[in-house]
Design an enzyme around this catalytic site. Structure first.
Site, PDB file in Angstrom:
ATOM      1  N   THR A   1       6.027 -32.152 -20.142  1.00  0.00           N
ATOM      2  CA  THR A   1       7.116 -33.139 -20.245  1.00  0.00           C
ATOM      3  C   THR A   1       8.349 -32.436 -20.786  1.00  0.00           C
ATOM      4  O   THR A   1       8.234 -31.514 -21.577  1.00  0.00           O
ATOM      5  CB  THR A   1       6.682 -34.257 -21.216  1.00  0.00           C
ATOM      6  OG1 THR A   1       5.648 -35.008 -20.597  1.00  0.00           O
ATOM      7  CG2 THR A   1       7.835 -35.193 -21.576  1.00  0.00           C
TER       8      THR A   1
ATOM      9  N   ASP B   1       5.284 -43.307 -23.093  1.00  0.00           N
ATOM     10  CA  ASP B   1       6.349 -43.518 -24.086  1.00  0.00           C
ATOM     11  C   ASP B   1       7.713 -43.025 -23.612  1.00  0.00           C
ATOM     12  O   ASP B   1       8.751 -43.485 -24.093  1.00  0.00           O
ATOM     13  CB  ASP B   1       5.998 -42.777 -25.380  1.00  0.00           C
ATOM     14  CG  ASP B   1       5.870 -41.270 -25.144  1.00  0.00           C
ATOM     15  OD1 ASP B   1       5.167 -40.876 -24.193  1.00  0.00           O
ATOM     16  OD2 ASP B   1       6.477 -40.494 -25.893  1.00  0.00           O
TER      17      ASP B   1
HETATM   18  N1  ASP Z   1       4.403 -38.459 -23.462  1.00  0.00           N
HETATM   19  C1  ASP Z   1       4.079 -38.314 -22.078  1.00  0.00           C
HETATM   20  C2  ASP Z   1       3.347 -39.547 -21.631  1.00  0.00           C
HETATM   21  O1  ASP Z   1       2.495 -40.027 -22.354  1.00  0.00           O
HETATM   22  C3  ASP Z   1       3.234 -37.109 -21.771  1.00  0.00           C
HETATM   23  C4  ASP Z   1       3.599 -35.825 -22.466  1.00  0.00           C
HETATM   24  O2  ASP Z   1       4.563 -35.774 -23.202  1.00  0.00           O
HETATM   25  O3  ASP Z   1       2.888 -34.817 -22.274  1.00  0.00           O
HETATM   26  O4  ASP Z   1       3.575 -39.999 -20.546  1.00  0.00           O
END
Ligand code: ASP
Length: 342
Positions: free
Chosen positions: A208, A239
């Site tokens: 991400t 999130d």
């Molecule tokens: N926070 C992101 C989600 O849950 C995934 C990540 O940051 O790796 O969609």
């Protein structure tokens, strides 16, 4: 006489320059490329270098935008669009796949000067989801749009669109297959703690992207873009597009972008929590950010990290996973790119 006048003028100019320097606004940015279970061993030297180089270029893109006097909003869009095009990262092309083998992307952006914000969730054909988030912020009266409507709005406003297949890479297809064979869920298996586990699975567990920026006018902004978590259920939203959970910015406190197991970040409203601790307890940015990750997130059993930047250019980048791709470049000379624990 003339010489004394000349000398006085020079002195006055020097004093003016000095005080301008003392008051000049620090500007710059911090970014992350995801928190996860990577270690030097699981990543290997070649991949480590590829990530490091990409992060370095991303920092330069953001820093040169800000140096030209452009806004923190523009810096966020420029940097994240670049990372969305880079298939190393879990955003745009190269996003992880859901359990059906499809890419569904989420993104958000927020400005600290007036708390304006925009987000899109579950988009499948918008080439740069961060631009769609900015479009929702600037051209609609809403904060969040999802699915078909978000795509339609992007198309109407002439954003670049791609076929769903454009976003899918062989590497992410392969790691979904392996993950499904093992029937595992990303970021939540004890067996992968400490970076021990099959390297292909470990290497798929991050990516991400997020940016926090501070411009020459002293305005903060933050943005986050992701394909979410591998093997997620159809239409699951994490999130990253949720203002207050994955992204938050307020000039009175800080700008925050999160990465990690989204369900925990939503439940704790992590990004806003950092801002709230600064506002109500008058904590500095590092104390607030570290507390949220190492106490609140840890106590709930969540994994991940965040980057935060305050108006004076203080950076914090706590995480409770073995690694987090991260970096910053500020006008006062601080510059860093890191991937693992210090
Ligand atoms: N926070 C992101 C989600 O849950 C995934 C990540 O940051 O790796 O969609």
């Amino acid at each position: 006489m003339v010489n004394i006048r000349l000398l006085t003028s020079i002195l006055l100019v020097l004093i003016a320059l000095q005080s301008h320097h003392a008051w000049s606004q620090t500007y710059g940015l911090a970014l992350h490329g995801g928190a996860g279970y990577m270690t030097p061993e699981s990543l290997g030297p070649e991949k480590s270098k590829a990530y490091k180089d990409a992060l370095q270029i991303a920092l330069e893109i953001g820093y040169s935008t800000l140096k030209k006097g452009e806004s923190s909003e523009t810096a966020i869009i420029n940097v994240i669009s670049f990372l969305e095009d880079n298939e190393l990262f879990n955003s745009g092309r190269g996003s992880v796949l859901n359990a059906e083998g499809q890419v569904e992307m989420d993104a958000s952006i927020m400005l600290g000067k007036d708390l304006s914000a925009g987000a899109v969730a579950g988009v499948t054909t918008t080439k740069h989801p961060i631009k769609a988030a900015a479009l929702v912020m600037n051209e609609s009266k809403h904060v969040m749009m999802a699915g078909d409507g978000a795509e339609k709005f992007s198309k109407q406003n002439k954003l670049e669109m791609e076929e769903p297949s454009y976003f899918i890479t062989d590497e992410k297809r392969e790691s979904l297959k392996k993950m499904q064979e093992r029937n595992s869920q990303e970021l939540d298996k004890d067996q992968y703690k400490g970076g021990k586990g099959p390297s292909d699975v470990l290497n798929s567990k991050f990516g991400t992207v997020g940016v926090v920026a501070l411009d020459k006018d002293g305005n903060l902004a933050s943005g986050t873009s992701t394909g979410g978590m591998s093997n997620k259920m159809y239409n699951r939203i994490g999130d990253s597009p949720v203002i207050g959970a994955g992204t938050y910015a307020d000039n009175a406190t800080c700008a925050v972008s999160c990465t990690g197991h989204g369900e925990y970040f939503i439940r704790l409203a992590v990004a806003h929590e950092v801002s709230a601790l600064m506002k109500h307890r008058e904590w500095d940015v590092d104390k607030a950010a570290s507390h949220v990750i190492h106490v609140e997130l840890e106590n709930l059993g969540g994994k991940g990290g965040l980057i935060a930047l305050d108006r004076r250019g203080n950076v914090s980048a706590p995480f409770n996973t073995p690694g987090m791709f991260r970096g910053w470049k500020l006008s006062d000379g601080r510059e860093e790119v890191k991937m693992f624990k210090d």
